[in-house]
Design a protein around this motif. Structure first.
Motif, PDB file in Angstrom:
ATOM      1  N   THR A  70      20.680 -33.437  13.757  1.00  0.00           N
ATOM      2  CA  THR A  70      19.469 -32.756  13.141  1.00  0.00           C
ATOM      3  C   THR A  70      19.906 -31.824  12.182  1.00  0.00           C
ATOM      4  OG1 THR A  70      18.531 -33.257  15.318  1.00  0.00           O
ATOM      5  CG2 THR A  70      17.398 -31.654  13.949  1.00  0.00           C
ATOM      6  N   VAL A  71      18.913 -32.120  11.057  1.00  0.00           N
ATOM      7  CA  VAL A  71      19.197 -30.998   9.828  1.00  0.00           C
ATOM      8  C   VAL A  71      17.833 -29.885   9.873  1.00  0.00           C
ATOM      9  CG1 VAL A  71      19.199 -30.492   7.535  1.00  0.00           C
ATOM     10  CG2 VAL A  71      20.686 -32.234   8.596  1.00  0.00           C
ATOM     11  N   TYR A  72      17.816 -28.840  10.188  1.00  0.00           N
ATOM     12  CA  TYR A  72      16.721 -28.049  10.334  1.00  0.00           C
ATOM     13  C   TYR A  72      16.646 -27.245   8.673  1.00  0.00           C
ATOM     14  CZ  TYR A  72      16.756 -28.540  15.097  1.00  0.00           C
ATOM     15  OH  TYR A  72      17.023 -29.043  16.362  1.00  0.00           O
ATOM     16  N   TYR A  73      15.603 -27.664   8.190  1.00  0.00           N
ATOM     17  CA  TYR A  73      15.501 -27.322   6.512  1.00  0.00           C
ATOM     18  C   TYR A  73      14.100 -26.477   6.506  1.00  0.00           C
ATOM     19  CZ  TYR A  73      15.238 -27.511   1.528  1.00  0.00           C
ATOM     20  OH  TYR A  73      15.212 -27.216   0.404  1.00  0.00           O
ATOM     21  N   THR A  74      14.414 -25.139   5.975  1.00  0.00           N
ATOM     22  CA  THR A  74      13.403 -24.292   5.836  1.00  0.00           C
ATOM     23  C   THR A  74      12.379 -24.410   4.870  1.00  0.00           C
ATOM     24  OG1 THR A  74      14.522 -22.537   4.593  1.00  0.00           O
ATOM     25  CG2 THR A  74      14.651 -22.367   6.833  1.00  0.00           C
ATOM     26  N   GLY A  75      12.730 -25.613   3.937  1.00  0.00           N
ATOM     27  CA  GLY A  75      11.788 -25.839   2.772  1.00  0.00           C
ATOM     28  C   GLY A  75      11.012 -26.897   2.989  1.00  0.00           C
ATOM     29  N   THR A  76      10.363 -27.514   2.069  1.00  0.00           N
ATOM     30  CA  THR A  76       9.321 -28.672   2.180  1.00  0.00           C
ATOM     31  C   THR A  76      10.226 -29.883   1.943  1.00  0.00           C
ATOM     32  OG1 THR A  76       8.937 -28.776  -0.397  1.00  0.00           O
ATOM     33  CG2 THR A  76       7.433 -27.225   1.315  1.00  0.00           C
ATOM     34  N   GLU A  77       9.544 -31.128   2.334  1.00  0.00           N
ATOM     35  CA  GLU A  77      10.352 -32.460   1.996  1.00  0.00           C
ATOM     36  C   GLU A  77      10.534 -32.328   0.368  1.00  0.00           C
ATOM     37  OE1 GLU A  77       9.870 -36.936   2.978  1.00  0.00           O
ATOM     38  OE2 GLU A  77       8.304 -35.620   3.740  1.00  0.00           O
ATOM     39  N   GLU A  78       9.726 -32.036  -0.544  1.00  0.00           N
ATOM     40  CA  GLU A  78       9.672 -32.059  -1.764  1.00  0.00           C
ATOM     41  C   GLU A  78      10.969 -31.238  -2.325  1.00  0.00           C
ATOM     42  OE1 GLU A  78       7.269 -30.108  -5.502  1.00  0.00           O
ATOM     43  OE2 GLU A  78       6.162 -31.907  -4.441  1.00  0.00           O
ATOM     44  N   GLN A  79      11.103 -29.891  -1.699  1.00  0.00           N
ATOM     45  CA  GLN A  79      12.326 -29.033  -1.988  1.00  0.00           C
ATOM     46  C   GLN A  79      13.473 -29.918  -1.638  1.00  0.00           C
ATOM     47  OE1 GLN A  79      10.552 -25.775   0.156  1.00  0.00           O
ATOM     48  NE2 GLN A  79      11.080 -24.598  -1.805  1.00  0.00           N
ATOM     49  N   TRP A  80      13.720 -30.406  -0.437  1.00  0.00           N
ATOM     50  CA  TRP A  80      14.813 -31.216  -0.040  1.00  0.00           C
ATOM     51  C   TRP A  80      15.310 -32.296  -0.868  1.00  0.00           C
ATOM     52  CZ3 TRP A  80      18.706 -30.809   3.523  1.00  0.00           C
ATOM     53  CH2 TRP A  80      19.457 -31.801   3.686  1.00  0.00           C
ATOM     54  N   SER A  81      14.076 -33.005  -1.439  1.00  0.00           N
ATOM     55  CA  SER A  81      14.519 -34.194  -2.509  1.00  0.00           C
ATOM     56  C   SER A  81      15.061 -33.526  -3.863  1.00  0.00           C
ATOM     57  CB  SER A  81      13.040 -34.984  -2.645  1.00  0.00           C
ATOM     58  OG  SER A  81      12.143 -34.218  -3.321  1.00  0.00           O
ATOM     59  N   ASP A  82      14.783 -32.273  -3.989  1.00  0.00           N
ATOM     60  CA  ASP A  82      15.330 -31.769  -5.228  1.00  0.00           C
ATOM     61  C   ASP A  82      16.633 -31.406  -5.319  1.00  0.00           C
ATOM     62  OD1 ASP A  82      12.945 -32.088  -6.576  1.00  0.00           O
ATOM     63  OD2 ASP A  82      12.318 -30.064  -6.337  1.00  0.00           O
ATOM     64  N   ILE A  83      17.103 -31.203  -4.022  1.00  0.00           N
ATOM     65  CA  ILE A  83      18.753 -30.705  -3.845  1.00  0.00           C
ATOM     66  C   ILE A  83      19.504 -31.788  -4.561  1.00  0.00           C
ATOM     67  CG2 ILE A  83      20.571 -30.163  -2.202  1.00  0.00           C
ATOM     68  CD1 ILE A  83      18.502 -29.142  -0.287  1.00  0.00           C
ATOM     69  N   VAL A  84      20.653 -31.503  -4.978  1.00  0.00           N
ATOM     70  CA  VAL A  84      21.520 -32.415  -5.648  1.00  0.00           C
ATOM     71  C   VAL A  84      22.465 -32.537  -4.518  1.00  0.00           C
ATOM     72  CG1 VAL A  84      23.338 -32.903  -7.303  1.00  0.00           C
ATOM     73  CG2 VAL A  84      21.230 -31.542  -8.008  1.00  0.00           C
ATOM     74  N   ILE A  85      22.425 -33.661  -3.895  1.00  0.00           N
ATOM     75  CA  ILE A  85      23.188 -34.132  -2.651  1.00  0.00           C
ATOM     76  C   ILE A  85      24.148 -35.392  -3.062  1.00  0.00           C
ATOM     77  CG2 ILE A  85      23.453 -34.910  -0.313  1.00  0.00           C
ATOM     78  CD1 ILE A  85      20.750 -33.740   0.155  1.00  0.00           C
ATOM     79  N   ASP A  86      25.291 -34.993  -2.987  1.00  0.00           N
ATOM     80  CA  ASP A  86      26.313 -36.052  -3.575  1.00  0.00           C
ATOM     81  C   ASP A  86      26.422 -37.473  -2.637  1.00  0.00           C
ATOM     82  OD1 ASP A  86      29.089 -37.583  -3.022  1.00  0.00           O
ATOM     83  OD2 ASP A  86      29.220 -36.941  -5.043  1.00  0.00           O
TER      84      ASP A  86
END
Length: 105
Positions: A70-86
């Protein structure tokens, strides 16, 4: 468990690599980047809280974190998709992501 304070701005490469007893991490609001292999090999890591201040997650940051569920993310799904994840963070991207998470105190 580890709680990274808001005063920390980045998690350096290899910082928690192979901390085999580490089960959960809470990343503070100041962190913007998680370095290469920062949590690699943390086999017991089951959950992590990531704030919306994080903008990049580097190569292998969560490589071989086979218990990560589980990843608890404080932002929105849209913000998550903006993170540069290798792409070499399959355990992170395969985890259940809880968006708009607010920690109860």
């Amino acid at each position: 468990s580890i709680e990274i304070p808001d005063s920390v701005t980045s998690i350096d490469p290899l910082t928690f690599q192979v901390c085999s007893s580490l089960k959960s991490v809470t990343i503070g609001n100041g962190v913007t980047s998680i370095g290469d292999y920062a949590f690699a090999g943390c086999h017991s890591l089951a959950s992590i809280t990531i704030t919306d201040s994080v903008t990049s997650i580097a190569y292998g940051a969560f490589f071989d974190c086979s218990s990560l569920e589980t990843v608890y993310y404080t932002g929105t799904e849209e913000q998550w998709s903006d993170i540069v994840i290798d792409p070499d963070n399959e355990f992170l991207t395969d985890a259940n992501i809880i968006y708009n998470y607010v920690e109860e105190k």
